[in-house]
Design a protein around this motif. Structure first.
Motif, short mmCIF file in Angstrom:
data_model
loop_
_atom_site.label_atom_id
_atom_site.label_comp_id
_atom_site.label_asym_id
_atom_site.label_seq_id
_atom_site.Cartn_x
_atom_site.Cartn_y
_atom_site.Cartn_z
N ILE A 75 0.92 -0.99 -0.07
CA ILE A 75 0.02 0.05 0.02
C ILE A 75 0.94 1.25 0.01
CG2 ILE A 75 -1.59 1.21 1.47
CD1 ILE A 75 -3.03 -1.02 -0.21
N LYS A 76 1.91 1.11 0.63
CA LYS A 76 2.80 2.35 0.88
C LYS A 76 3.37 2.88 -0.56
CE LYS A 76 7.05 4.04 2.88
NZ LYS A 76 7.89 4.38 1.71
N LYS A 77 3.46 2.20 -1.60
CA LYS A 77 3.91 2.38 -2.74
C LYS A 77 2.85 3.28 -3.29
CE LYS A 77 6.24 -2.01 -3.44
NZ LYS A 77 6.38 -3.51 -4.29
N ALA A 78 1.81 3.28 -3.01
CA ALA A 78 0.69 4.10 -3.77
C ALA A 78 0.74 5.45 -3.14
CB ALA A 78 -0.45 3.38 -3.65
N THR A 79 1.38 5.99 -2.02
CA THR A 79 1.31 7.04 -1.17
C THR A 79 2.65 7.94 -1.55
OG1 THR A 79 2.42 6.12 0.82
CG2 THR A 79 0.12 5.87 0.39
N ASN A 80 2.77 9.20 -1.09
CA ASN A 80 3.89 9.78 -1.03
C ASN A 80 3.90 10.97 0.02
OD1 ASN A 80 2.41 12.12 -2.16
ND2 ASN A 80 2.42 10.91 -3.91
N SER A 81 4.92 11.54 0.00
CA SER A 81 5.14 12.81 1.16
C SER A 81 4.27 13.70 1.08
CB SER A 81 6.66 13.24 1.50
OG SER A 81 6.83 13.66 -0.04
N LYS A 82 3.61 13.98 -0.32
CA LYS A 82 2.91 15.14 -0.50
C LYS A 82 1.37 14.87 0.03
CE LYS A 82 4.70 16.36 -5.10
NZ LYS A 82 4.48 16.50 -6.54
N ASN A 83 1.10 13.64 0.36
CA ASN A 83 -0.22 13.38 1.05
C ASN A 83 0.06 12.64 2.64
OD1 ASN A 83 0.53 11.05 0.52
ND2 ASN A 83 -1.72 10.13 -0.22
N ASN A 84 1.22 13.00 2.77
CA ASN A 84 1.73 12.36 4.11
C ASN A 84 1.73 10.87 4.12
OD1 ASN A 84 2.84 12.77 6.72
ND2 ASN A 84 0.87 13.28 7.83
N TYR A 85 1.69 10.24 3.28
CA TYR A 85 1.67 8.79 3.11
C TYR A 85 0.30 8.32 3.77
CZ TYR A 85 6.67 9.29 2.43
OH TYR A 85 7.90 9.21 1.65
N SER A 86 -0.64 9.01 3.59
CA SER A 86 -2.14 8.78 4.07
C SER A 86 -2.95 7.73 3.32
CB SER A 86 -2.90 9.99 3.65
OG SER A 86 -4.22 9.87 4.21
N VAL A 87 -3.39 6.66 4.10
CA VAL A 87 -4.01 5.73 3.86
C VAL A 87 -5.40 5.83 4.72
CG1 VAL A 87 -4.41 3.30 3.61
CG2 VAL A 87 -2.27 4.30 3.06
N ASP A 88 -6.36 5.19 4.07
CA ASP A 88 -7.81 5.14 4.78
C ASP A 88 -8.18 3.94 5.24
OD1 ASP A 88 -7.83 8.08 4.41
OD2 ASP A 88 -9.22 7.98 2.64
N ASN A 110 2.76 -9.55 25.29
CA ASN A 110 3.47 -9.24 26.48
C ASN A 110 2.82 -8.22 27.24
OD1 ASN A 110 4.43 -7.08 24.83
ND2 ASN A 110 6.43 -7.50 25.22
N GLY A 111 1.74 -7.58 26.70
CA GLY A 111 1.22 -6.41 27.44
C GLY A 111 1.52 -5.08 26.91
N GLY A 112 2.73 -5.09 26.00
CA GLY A 112 3.10 -3.68 25.64
C GLY A 112 2.03 -3.42 24.68
N TYR A 113 2.10 -1.75 24.15
CA TYR A 113 1.07 -1.57 23.32
C TYR A 113 1.72 -0.53 22.63
CZ TYR A 113 -0.09 2.20 26.28
OH TYR A 113 -0.06 3.33 27.33
N SER A 114 1.01 0.07 21.17
CA SER A 114 1.45 1.14 20.55
C SER A 114 0.33 1.91 20.26
CB SER A 114 2.09 0.61 19.11
OG SER A 114 3.03 -0.13 19.35
N LEU A 115 0.33 3.06 20.23
CA LEU A 115 -0.84 4.21 19.99
C LEU A 115 -0.37 4.97 18.85
CD1 LEU A 115 -2.72 6.04 22.67
CD2 LEU A 115 -1.87 7.25 20.76
N VAL A 116 -1.44 4.97 17.76
CA VAL A 116 -1.21 5.58 16.46
C VAL A 116 -2.11 6.75 16.16
CG1 VAL A 116 -0.85 5.68 13.94
CG2 VAL A 116 -0.06 3.65 15.57
N CYS A 117 -1.53 7.91 16.02
CA CYS A 117 -2.68 9.16 16.11
C CYS A 117 -3.08 9.07 14.61
CB CYS A 117 -2.01 10.34 16.30
SG CYS A 117 -1.55 10.77 18.12
N PRO A 118 -4.29 9.45 14.37
CA PRO A 118 -4.92 9.59 13.14
C PRO A 118 -4.42 10.69 12.06
CG PRO A 118 -6.45 10.52 14.43
CD PRO A 118 -5.47 9.91 15.47
N ILE A 119 -4.54 10.79 10.80
CA ILE A 119 -4.52 12.03 9.95
C ILE A 119 -5.79 12.52 9.98
CG2 ILE A 119 -4.11 12.95 7.90
CD1 ILE A 119 -1.79 10.75 7.66
N ARG A 120 -6.13 13.86 10.41
CA ARG A 120 -7.46 14.43 10.43
C ARG A 120 -7.38 15.10 8.91
NH1 ARG A 120 -10.03 18.34 14.70
NH2 ARG A 120 -11.99 18.48 13.70
N LYS A 121 -8.50 14.73 8.34
CA LYS A 121 -8.94 15.19 6.96
C LYS A 121 -10.22 16.07 6.95
CE LYS A 121 -7.04 11.58 3.96
NZ LYS A 121 -7.25 10.38 3.26
N PHE A 122 -10.26 17.21 6.27
CA PHE A 122 -11.27 18.20 6.34
C PHE A 122 -12.07 17.87 4.87
CE2 PHE A 122 -8.15 19.77 8.98
CZ PHE A 122 -8.83 20.16 10.11
#
Length: 278
Positions: free
Chosen positions: A176-189, A266-278
């Protein structure tokens, strides 16, 4: 490895202010958490460090760059005078140290320098008979590391919850990353029907299909057509790449404006913030 087992393996290390951990376990968790540190150019300098909080029998490792957050705990034998104190370990130093955790056996010693209650910004790590020194005295801000405790997610009430593995999901994300770029902040929905959408191109997420043991709350409005969340796919790849290939990863989503989480076995976790779209 439990605390007593750690104590039984420290006969060759004797020093005040010592923290003793299982080398493989500590380096594995350090590698995961270090992936969330900010870049050296970050204007909030303390975010370029791994934050270590010392309790009686474990170390809490956490890091954030304000877009992702990683947190985990590692069993440790900790000198009484260090309990309750905090250490900052340079992110680049942590990444280099933890590149190959499976190559190391036995224990690892951590020796932070304190002046009474104040951490001096220098920590020595003894691994396989060799000393590695993180001297960050010139780089640590006086403001201290932010309090991330209040950001720990509540696990109830997720709109969507599913389980997968690194082996299953990482190839899909890299494609999926191949279809994104820095211009759209590597955004995927991700939409409510669990499709990946990138640049208006919809890709089926059959391997993410909700099956027995997974959860989908269909009470949120127009759930099949609702955009569940937008995210930076490079950030998510970074969070997953250090997981064990067959380790179960539990994803939970609370809506398009809420961070989503990845819980590890093991009980660890990651939290990922969303990209806000207007």
């Amino acid at each position: 490895m439990d605390t007593q087992a750690l104590l039984d393996n420290v006969s060759t290390i004797s020093s005040d202010n010592a923290i003793i951990v299982d080398a493989k376990e500590f380096l594995t968790e350090l590698r995961q958490v270090a992936g969330a540190v900010a870049k050296p150019s970050e204007q909030r300098p303390n975010l370029t460090f791994v934050h270590m909080i010392l309790s009686e029998s474990s170390i809490k490792l956490e890091a954030t760059d304000s877009h992702v957050l990683d947190s985990t705990n590692v069993a440790a034998s900790i000198a009484p005078e260090l309990v309750g104190k905090q250490i900052l370990l340079d992110g680049k130093f942590a990444k280099n140290l933890s590149k190959a955790p499976t190559k190391h056996k036995g224990t690892l010693g951590i020796y932070p320098a304190f002046d009474d209650e104040k951490y001096l910004g220098k920590t020595t790590i003894v691994l396989d008979g060799e000393a590695f020194i993180d001297d960050s005295r010139e780089n640590i801000s006086s403001f201290g590391y932010p309090d991330l405790e209040m950001l720990q997610p509540y696990w109830e009430g997720a709109q969507v919850e599913f389980k997968t593995t690194k082996k299953e999901i990482l190839p899909l994300l890299r494609e999926i990353k191949k279809a994104t770029n820095s211009k759209n902040n590597y955004s995927v929905d991700i939409d409510g029907a669990m499709n990946l959408v990138c640049n208006e191109k919809k890709l089926s997420m059959t391997m993410w299909g909700l099956e027995t043991g997974d959860k989908l709350d269909k009470n949120f409005e127009n759930w099949r057509n609702t955009q569940l969340v937008s995210f930076n796919v490079t950030k998510l790849i970074s969070e997953i790449k250090n997981a064990k290939p067959s380790e179960t990863l539990t994803f939970r989503f609370w809506g398009k404006l809420r961070p989503f989480t990845i819980s590890r076995e093991n009980g660890g976790y990651s939290l990922v913030c969303p990209i806000r779209k207007f």
